[in-house]
Design an enzyme around this catalytic site. Structure first.
Site, PDB file in Angstrom:
ATOM      1  CE  LYS A  45      -3.032  -2.450   3.063  1.00 37.80           C
ATOM      2  NZ  LYS A  45      -3.460  -2.509   4.475  1.00 37.80           N
ATOM      3  CD  GLU A  51       8.821  -0.648  -3.179  1.00 35.02           C
ATOM      4  OE1 GLU A  51       8.121   0.017  -2.395  1.00 35.02           O
ATOM      5  OE2 GLU A  51       9.052  -1.853  -3.021  1.00 35.02           O
ATOM      6  CG  ASP A  52       6.800   2.621   0.356  1.00 36.46           C
ATOM      7  OD1 ASP A  52       7.594   1.780  -0.118  1.00 36.46           O
ATOM      8  OD2 ASP A  52       5.931   2.326   1.188  1.00 36.46           O
ATOM      9  CG  ASP A  97      14.580  -1.347   5.666  1.00 38.23           C
ATOM     10  OD1 ASP A  97      15.787  -1.264   5.872  1.00 38.23           O
ATOM     11  OD2 ASP A  97      13.760  -1.563   6.572  1.00 38.23           O
TER      12      ASP A  97
HETATM   13  P1  IMP Z   1      12.749  -4.083   2.381  1.00 39.18           P
HETATM   14  O1  IMP Z   1      12.338  -5.383   1.760  1.00 39.18           O
HETATM   15  O2  IMP Z   1      13.513  -4.303   3.658  1.00 39.18           O
HETATM   16  O3  IMP Z   1      13.497  -3.183   1.428  1.00 39.18           O
HETATM   17  O4  IMP Z   1      11.430  -3.362   2.876  1.00 39.18           O
HETATM   18  C1  IMP Z   1      10.568  -2.732   2.018  1.00 39.18           C
HETATM   19  C2  IMP Z   1       9.215  -2.483   2.635  1.00 39.18           C
HETATM   20  O5  IMP Z   1       9.261  -2.482   4.070  1.00 39.18           O
HETATM   21  C3  IMP Z   1       8.695  -1.113   2.253  1.00 39.18           C
HETATM   22  O6  IMP Z   1       7.997  -1.138   1.037  1.00 39.18           O
HETATM   23  C4  IMP Z   1       7.851  -0.732   3.450  1.00 39.18           C
HETATM   24  O7  IMP Z   1       6.534  -1.234   3.313  1.00 39.18           O
HETATM   25  C5  IMP Z   1       8.514  -1.419   4.628  1.00 39.18           C
HETATM   26  N1  IMP Z   1       9.450  -0.508   5.340  1.00 39.18           N
HETATM   27  C6  IMP Z   1      10.801  -0.531   5.353  1.00 39.18           C
HETATM   28  N2  IMP Z   1      11.322   0.438   6.108  1.00 39.18           N
HETATM   29  C7  IMP Z   1      10.257   1.134   6.595  1.00 39.18           C
HETATM   30  C8  IMP Z   1      10.151   2.298   7.459  1.00 39.18           C
HETATM   31  O8  IMP Z   1      11.115   2.920   7.917  1.00 39.18           O
HETATM   32  N3  IMP Z   1       8.867   2.700   7.732  1.00 39.18           N
HETATM   33  C9  IMP Z   1       7.755   2.073   7.258  1.00 39.18           C
HETATM   34  N4  IMP Z   1       7.827   0.997   6.443  1.00 39.18           N
HETATM   35  C10 IMP Z   1       9.067   0.528   6.116  1.00 39.18           C
END
Ligand code: IMP
Ligand code: MG
Length: 198
Positions: A60, A116-117, A120
């Site tokens: 979302k 992408e928002d 991480d």
């Molecule tokens: P990744 O797979 O670790 O890169 O995480 C990606 C997803 O984790 C993002 O699309 C977010 O939904 C969530 N996410 C990662 N870091 C944050 C944060 O600091 N705040 C809120 N959601 C996060």
């Protein structure tokens, strides 16, 4: 806080749902976000001139950045959405990505920009890029509003990045903690009490 951020929080103050007390500090103001999206939109407009671009949003979290970024792109865009889940209510990645909703478009031969928002660990994006490139788009690039630089577990090629931020959990502008705070117009950090009360 900038004027716009303050007026939003003070408008909310006194209503049933008030966000201001939960916010520790504003990391990126709404004005800074809009200025950055305008820049990214200009670059996208120039890079894709004469082509038919499909914006793919990852729900979302990406719904806010997708809506605003698209309005800085002066091209005939199409839109599609995918919903994935990599987090529960916790603030740490599980490393497991589930597709909750798939795209309506057949990507074969299309120019695709994945919006992408936040990136991480990069695990979600890595999974999505593999999944989408298997569908044979003409091109596949990524636009991410935020990127946590120091902790990526996989090397990633992100064409358009908004802001690089430190390894801190942030909310607002589409990003949630336990499904809340997505409608904040800025990116902020939460006070420890907000995690405890969730
Ligand atoms: P990744 O797979 O670790 O890169 O995480 C990606 C997803 O984790 C993002 O699309 C977010 O939904 C969530 N996410 C990662 N870091 C944050 C944060 O600091 N705040 C809120 N959601 C996060
Ligand atoms: Mg989330």
């Amino acid at each position: 806080m900038t004027l716009a951020d303050r007026s939003i929080t003070s408008t909310l103050a006194g209503t049933v749902e008030t966000f201001a007390p939960d916010i520790d500090r504003v990391l990126i103001s709404s004005e800074e976000i809009q200025a950055k999206l305008a820049e990214m939109g200009e670059r996208i407009t120039a890079d894709y001139e004469g082509r038919q671009l499909l914006f793919v949003g990852v729900l979302k979290g990406a719904f806010v950045v997708m809506a605003d970024l698209a309005r800085y792109v002066r091209l005939p865009l199409e839109f599609d959405f995918m919903a994935v889940s990599s987090y529960g209510a916790a603030t740490r990645t599980s490393g497991v990505v589930r597709i909750l909703k798939d795209l309506d478009h057949d990507l074969e031969g299309l120019d695709v920009l994945l919006v992408e928002d936040i990136v991480d660990s990069g695990l979600t994006l890595n999974y999505l890029l593999k999944n989408l490139s298997a569908r044979k788009p003409a091109s596949l690039e990524v636009a991410a509003l935020l990127r946590k630089t120091d902790i990526q577990k996989v090397p990633l090629d992100i064409r358009y990045t908004g802001f690089e931020i430190p390894n801190e959990f942030v909310v607002g502008y589409g990003l949630d903690f336990a499904e809340r705070y997505r409608n904040l117009p800025f990116i902020g950090t939460l006070r420890p009490e907000a995690y405890r009360d969730a």
